[in-house]
Structures are given as C-alpha cells and as structure tokens.
Design a protein around this motif. Structure first.
Motif, PDB file in Angstrom:
ATOM      1  N   PRO A   2       0.825  -1.202   0.000  1.00 14.07           N
ATOM      2  CA  PRO A   2       0.000   0.000   0.000  1.00 14.07           C
ATOM      3  C   PRO A   2       0.862   1.256   0.000  1.00 14.07           C
ATOM      4  O   PRO A   2       1.985   1.250   0.493  1.00 14.07           O
ATOM      5  CB  PRO A   2      -0.789  -0.105   1.304  1.00 14.07           C
ATOM      6  CG  PRO A   2      -0.692  -1.515   1.731  1.00 14.07           C
ATOM      7  CD  PRO A   2       0.573  -2.055   1.143  1.00 14.07           C
ATOM      8  N   PHE A   3       0.315   2.334  -0.548  1.00 14.25           N
ATOM      9  CA  PHE A   3       1.098   3.565  -0.667  1.00 14.25           C
ATOM     10  C   PHE A   3       1.428   4.180   0.679  1.00 14.25           C
ATOM     11  O   PHE A   3       2.359   4.959   0.791  1.00 14.25           O
ATOM     12  CB  PHE A   3       0.369   4.589  -1.545  1.00 14.25           C
ATOM     13  CG  PHE A   3      -0.874   5.147  -0.916  1.00 14.25           C
ATOM     14  CD1 PHE A   3      -0.816   6.295  -0.151  1.00 14.25           C
ATOM     15  CD2 PHE A   3      -2.108   4.550  -1.090  1.00 14.25           C
ATOM     16  CE1 PHE A   3      -1.942   6.823   0.435  1.00 14.25           C
ATOM     17  CE2 PHE A   3      -3.242   5.066  -0.517  1.00 14.25           C
ATOM     18  CZ  PHE A   3      -3.167   6.206   0.251  1.00 14.25           C
ATOM     19  N   ASP A   4       0.716   3.824   1.722  1.00 21.92           N
ATOM     20  CA  ASP A   4       0.966   4.413   3.032  1.00 21.92           C
ATOM     21  C   ASP A   4       1.949   3.597   3.872  1.00 21.92           C
ATOM     22  O   ASP A   4       2.165   3.874   5.026  1.00 21.92           O
ATOM     23  CB  ASP A   4      -0.348   4.587   3.801  1.00 21.92           C
ATOM     24  CG  ASP A   4      -1.060   3.270   4.063  1.00 21.92           C
ATOM     25  OD1 ASP A   4      -0.738   2.266   3.405  1.00 21.92           O
ATOM     26  OD2 ASP A   4      -1.951   3.252   4.925  1.00 21.92           O
ATOM     27  N   GLU A   5       2.567   2.594   3.255  1.00 25.44           N
ATOM     28  CA  GLU A   5       3.511   1.750   3.970  1.00 25.44           C
ATOM     29  C   GLU A   5       4.942   2.202   3.651  1.00 25.44           C
ATOM     30  O   GLU A   5       5.268   2.461   2.504  1.00 25.44           O
ATOM     31  CB  GLU A   5       3.312   0.286   3.555  1.00 25.44           C
ATOM     32  CG  GLU A   5       3.834  -0.688   4.552  1.00 25.44           C
ATOM     33  CD  GLU A   5       3.166  -2.049   4.428  1.00 25.44           C
ATOM     34  OE1 GLU A   5       2.814  -2.607   5.467  1.00 25.44           O
ATOM     35  OE2 GLU A   5       3.003  -2.533   3.298  1.00 25.44           O
ATOM     36  N   TYR A 116     -13.572 -12.141   0.850  1.00 21.24           N
ATOM     37  CA  TYR A 116     -12.364 -11.476   1.368  1.00 21.24           C
ATOM     38  C   TYR A 116     -11.495 -10.960   0.218  1.00 21.24           C
ATOM     39  O   TYR A 116     -11.097  -9.798   0.200  1.00 21.24           O
ATOM     40  CB  TYR A 116     -11.561 -12.441   2.245  1.00 21.24           C
ATOM     41  CG  TYR A 116     -10.202 -11.906   2.606  1.00 21.24           C
ATOM     42  CD1 TYR A 116     -10.053 -10.999   3.641  1.00 21.24           C
ATOM     43  CD2 TYR A 116      -9.071 -12.279   1.885  1.00 21.24           C
ATOM     44  CE1 TYR A 116      -8.808 -10.480   3.957  1.00 21.24           C
ATOM     45  CE2 TYR A 116      -7.825 -11.768   2.195  1.00 21.24           C
ATOM     46  CZ  TYR A 116      -7.703 -10.871   3.233  1.00 21.24           C
ATOM     47  OH  TYR A 116      -6.472 -10.347   3.531  1.00 21.24           O
ATOM     48  N   VAL A 117     -11.186 -11.829  -0.737  1.00 21.43           N
ATOM     49  CA  VAL A 117     -10.299 -11.450  -1.844  1.00 21.43           C
ATOM     50  C   VAL A 117     -10.907 -10.317  -2.667  1.00 21.43           C
ATOM     51  O   VAL A 117     -10.216  -9.350  -3.005  1.00 21.43           O
ATOM     52  CB  VAL A 117      -9.970 -12.680  -2.732  1.00 21.43           C
ATOM     53  CG1 VAL A 117      -9.278 -12.267  -4.011  1.00 21.43           C
ATOM     54  CG2 VAL A 117      -9.103 -13.663  -1.968  1.00 21.43           C
ATOM     55  N   ALA A 118     -12.185 -10.428  -2.979  1.00 23.27           N
ATOM     56  CA  ALA A 118     -12.837  -9.392  -3.789  1.00 23.27           C
ATOM     57  C   ALA A 118     -12.831  -8.052  -3.061  1.00 23.27           C
ATOM     58  O   ALA A 118     -12.486  -7.016  -3.648  1.00 23.27           O
ATOM     59  CB  ALA A 118     -14.268  -9.812  -4.129  1.00 23.27           C
ATOM     60  N   TYR A 125      -7.573  -1.052  -4.545  1.00 27.85           N
ATOM     61  CA  TYR A 125      -7.785  -0.196  -5.711  1.00 27.85           C
ATOM     62  C   TYR A 125      -8.174   1.216  -5.289  1.00 27.85           C
ATOM     63  O   TYR A 125      -7.696   2.199  -5.855  1.00 27.85           O
ATOM     64  CB  TYR A 125      -8.873  -0.797  -6.618  1.00 27.85           C
ATOM     65  CG  TYR A 125      -9.209   0.073  -7.795  1.00 27.85           C
ATOM     66  CD1 TYR A 125      -8.372   0.139  -8.893  1.00 27.85           C
ATOM     67  CD2 TYR A 125     -10.366   0.846  -7.789  1.00 27.85           C
ATOM     68  CE1 TYR A 125      -8.671   0.949  -9.969  1.00 27.85           C
ATOM     69  CE2 TYR A 125     -10.678   1.659  -8.858  1.00 27.85           C
ATOM     70  CZ  TYR A 125      -9.839   1.708  -9.945  1.00 27.85           C
ATOM     71  OH  TYR A 125     -10.129   2.523 -11.006  1.00 27.85           O
ATOM     72  N   LEU A 126      -9.020   1.327  -4.265  1.00 27.79           N
ATOM     73  CA  LEU A 126      -9.491   2.630  -3.820  1.00 27.79           C
ATOM     74  C   LEU A 126      -8.421   3.412  -3.047  1.00 27.79           C
ATOM     75  O   LEU A 126      -8.498   4.626  -2.957  1.00 27.79           O
ATOM     76  CB  LEU A 126     -10.743   2.472  -2.968  1.00 27.79           C
ATOM     77  CG  LEU A 126     -11.967   1.948  -3.699  1.00 27.79           C
ATOM     78  CD1 LEU A 126     -13.107   1.701  -2.720  1.00 27.79           C
ATOM     79  CD2 LEU A 126     -12.393   2.889  -4.805  1.00 27.79           C
TER      80      LEU A 126
END
Length: 127
Positions: A2-5, A116-118, A125-126
């Motif tokens: 994730p971009f916040d990691e 879970y996966v979906a 994505y969001l």
C-alpha cells in the motif's frame, strides 16, 4: 505494498522502537515477525521492515480495527456465514445431516475466501 507503507531496508538501518510488542494481530503477509506500538504496525522480513499506521489499535478496539482498517475480514466472515448457511440449509432439506454439514463447511470457506479477496482488491484499488 500500500502507498501508506514505509519500507526500511535492514542494510540501511536495523531498528526496533523501544516498547514495540511482538504480536499475532494483523496480516503477516509473509513477515518473520510483526510488532505493534500504538497504532504503528511493523512487519519484519529477512531484508527489511515494512511500517504503516492503522487508524485503530486492534489491541484496544478489535472491532473498530476490523471496521476501519480491515473491513475485508468482516466481509469475508459475512460471506462465509451467509454462503455456508444457505448451502447447508439447501442440502439439509434434500439430503442427510452429514452431507449438509460438509457442504456447508466447504461453501463457507469458499464464500468467505471469495468475499475477502474481492473486497481486498476493491480496498487496495481505492487506496
């Protein structure tokens, strides 16, 4: 990732915050160990640390953490319960208890995993 990691290579700096506690809470994602320090979630790998901040500390408010930081887990559980109970009831009405239990269990696992996966893909994505 994730971009916040934030990634901290071990070759750059071997670190651990004083007071950080090793924990089983959270998705390990292949990490050797994971730690928590307040809302900070630290995953340790062979060559790096990955660090991100959760909105809610799961040690203090596990339900709040699931709602705000890991809703995909709740969605997976709901899908598993709903899917498994529907299939089990359907099979039970037409066949034996043993078959209904087996089919309910299998469909719960599959429904939960798909949910879970979906929802994880949508969440990623969001972000």
């Amino acid at each position: 990732m994730p971009f916040d990691e934030i990634e901290v290579p071990k070759e750059l700096r071997e670190f651990m915050i004083d007071g950080a506690e090793e924990t089983v809470l959270g998705q390990k994602n292949g990490a050797l160990k994971q730690y928590r320090y307040g809302n900070l979630h630290i995953r340790e790998y062979d060559d790096k640390f990955l660090v991100h901040t959760d909105k809610i500390d799961p040690r203090k408010d596990p339900i709040g953490h699931l709602v705000y930081d890991a809703p995909e887990v709740l969605i997976g559980l709901a899908c598993g319960i709903f899917g498994g109970s529907k299939i089990a009831k359907s099979v039970f009405n037409n066949n034996s208890k043993k078959l209904s239990l087996t089919s309910g269990l299998i469909s719960s696992v599959l429904s939960g995993y798909i949910g879970y996966v979906a929802s994880k893909k949508i969440k990623d994505y969001l972000e």
